[in-house]
Design a protein around this motif. Structure first.
Motif, PDB file in Angstrom:
ATOM      1  N   HIS A  28     -88.934   8.103  43.498  1.00 36.36           N
ATOM      2  CA  HIS A  28     -87.594   8.664  43.341  1.00 36.36           C
ATOM      3  C   HIS A  28     -87.063   9.132  44.697  1.00 36.36           C
ATOM      4  CE1 HIS A  28     -84.487  11.663  42.703  1.00 36.36           C
ATOM      5  NE2 HIS A  28     -84.247  11.072  41.535  1.00 36.36           N
ATOM      6  N   GLN A  29     -87.887   9.850  45.448  1.00 31.92           N
ATOM      7  CA  GLN A  29     -87.466  10.353  46.744  1.00 31.92           C
ATOM      8  C   GLN A  29     -87.097   9.211  47.694  1.00 31.92           C
ATOM      9  OE1 GLN A  29     -87.239  13.877  47.873  1.00 31.92           O
ATOM     10  NE2 GLN A  29     -86.905  13.679  45.675  1.00 31.92           N
ATOM     11  N   GLU A  32     -83.683   7.907  46.568  1.00 33.56           N
ATOM     12  CA  GLU A  32     -82.670   8.934  46.836  1.00 33.56           C
ATOM     13  C   GLU A  32     -82.298   8.953  48.319  1.00 33.56           C
ATOM     14  OE1 GLU A  32     -82.246  13.782  46.867  1.00 33.56           O
ATOM     15  OE2 GLU A  32     -83.553  12.892  45.353  1.00 33.56           O
ATOM     16  N   THR A  49     -77.354  16.263  45.463  1.00 31.23           N
ATOM     17  CA  THR A  49     -77.691  15.868  44.100  1.00 31.23           C
ATOM     18  C   THR A  49     -78.897  14.954  44.161  1.00 31.23           C
ATOM     19  OG1 THR A  49     -76.902  14.852  42.050  1.00 31.23           O
ATOM     20  CG2 THR A  49     -76.130  13.866  44.099  1.00 31.23           C
ATOM     21  N   HIS A  50     -79.643  14.918  43.065  1.00 37.82           N
ATOM     22  CA  HIS A  50     -80.796  14.031  42.973  1.00 37.82           C
ATOM     23  C   HIS A  50     -80.520  12.851  42.036  1.00 37.82           C
ATOM     24  CE1 HIS A  50     -83.040  17.057  45.117  1.00 37.82           C
ATOM     25  NE2 HIS A  50     -82.751  17.950  44.194  1.00 37.82           N
ATOM     26  N   ASP A  77     -85.166   8.613  37.615  1.00 42.20           N
ATOM     27  CA  ASP A  77     -84.487   9.915  37.536  1.00 42.20           C
ATOM     28  C   ASP A  77     -85.336  11.019  36.895  1.00 42.20           C
ATOM     29  OD1 ASP A  77     -82.195  10.194  39.014  1.00 42.20           O
ATOM     30  OD2 ASP A  77     -80.886   9.371  37.477  1.00 42.20           O
ATOM     31  N   ASN A  80     -88.314  12.647  39.045  1.00 42.41           N
ATOM     32  CA  ASN A  80     -87.999  13.670  40.035  1.00 42.41           C
ATOM     33  C   ASN A  80     -88.024  15.053  39.398  1.00 42.41           C
ATOM     34  OD1 ASN A  80     -86.933  14.741  42.585  1.00 42.41           O
ATOM     35  ND2 ASN A  80     -85.081  15.069  41.406  1.00 42.41           N
TER      36      ASN A  80
END
Length: 119
Positions: A28-29, A32, A49-50, A77, A80
Motif C-alpha cells: 500500500h505504501q 501511495e 490522504t491514504h 486500501d 494500510n
C-alpha cells in the motif's frame, strides 16, 4: 519515487520473513508514494490522504487504469488501515497467506512499473 522503491523492497523482505500483514502494508505504501509522485510532478502538493483511488484520481490516471489495477487499489486500501489499528489487525492477518501475499506483491510491482511510465 525513491521511497516507493524502498517500500517495495521492504515488502519483499517482509514476505521472506513471513510478516504477511506488513507485506500488504508496504505494498500500500509503495503505491501511495508512487501516486503522490505523479501528483507532485506538476508542483502540486499531494493531499494528506491514504486513499489510493482518490490519489489515482487526483493524479489523473485512474481512468487510464485497467480493471485489474483498480481492483488492486481496492485490495490494498484496507491493508494500510488494518496494519495501523490493532482491532482490525487479527481479522485481516488471518486472510493473508503466503500465496496471497506473493500475488499482491507481484501485482504491486506491475502497477508500480505502470505508474512510473505515467511520469
Amino acid at each position: 519515487m525513491d521511497l516507493a522503491e524502498y517500500d517495495i523492497e521492504t515488502a519483499k523482505a517482509m514476505l521472506q520473513t513471513s510478516r504477511y500483514l506488513y507485506v500488504g502494508f508496504m505494498c500500500h505504501q509503495t503505491i501511495e508514494k508512487a501516486l503522490k509522485a505523479v501528483i507532485s510532478k506538476n508542483d502540486v502538493l499531494p493531499p494528506k490522504t491514504h486513499g489510493l483511488m482518490k490519489l489515482a484520481q487526483l493524479a489523473d490516471i485512474y481512468e487510464l487504469m485497467n480493471e485489474s489495477q483498480k481492483d488492486l487499489l481496492d485490495t490494498l486500501d484496507p491493508l494500510n488501515v488494518a496494519a495501523r489499528y490493532p482491532e482490525q489487525k487479527d481479522k485481516l492477518a488471518a486472510t493473508l497467506t503466503q500465496d496471497r501475499c506473493k500475488a499482491i506483491l507481484e501485482e504491486t510491482e506491475d502497477l508500480l512499473c505502470w505508474i512510473k511510465k505515467q511520469l
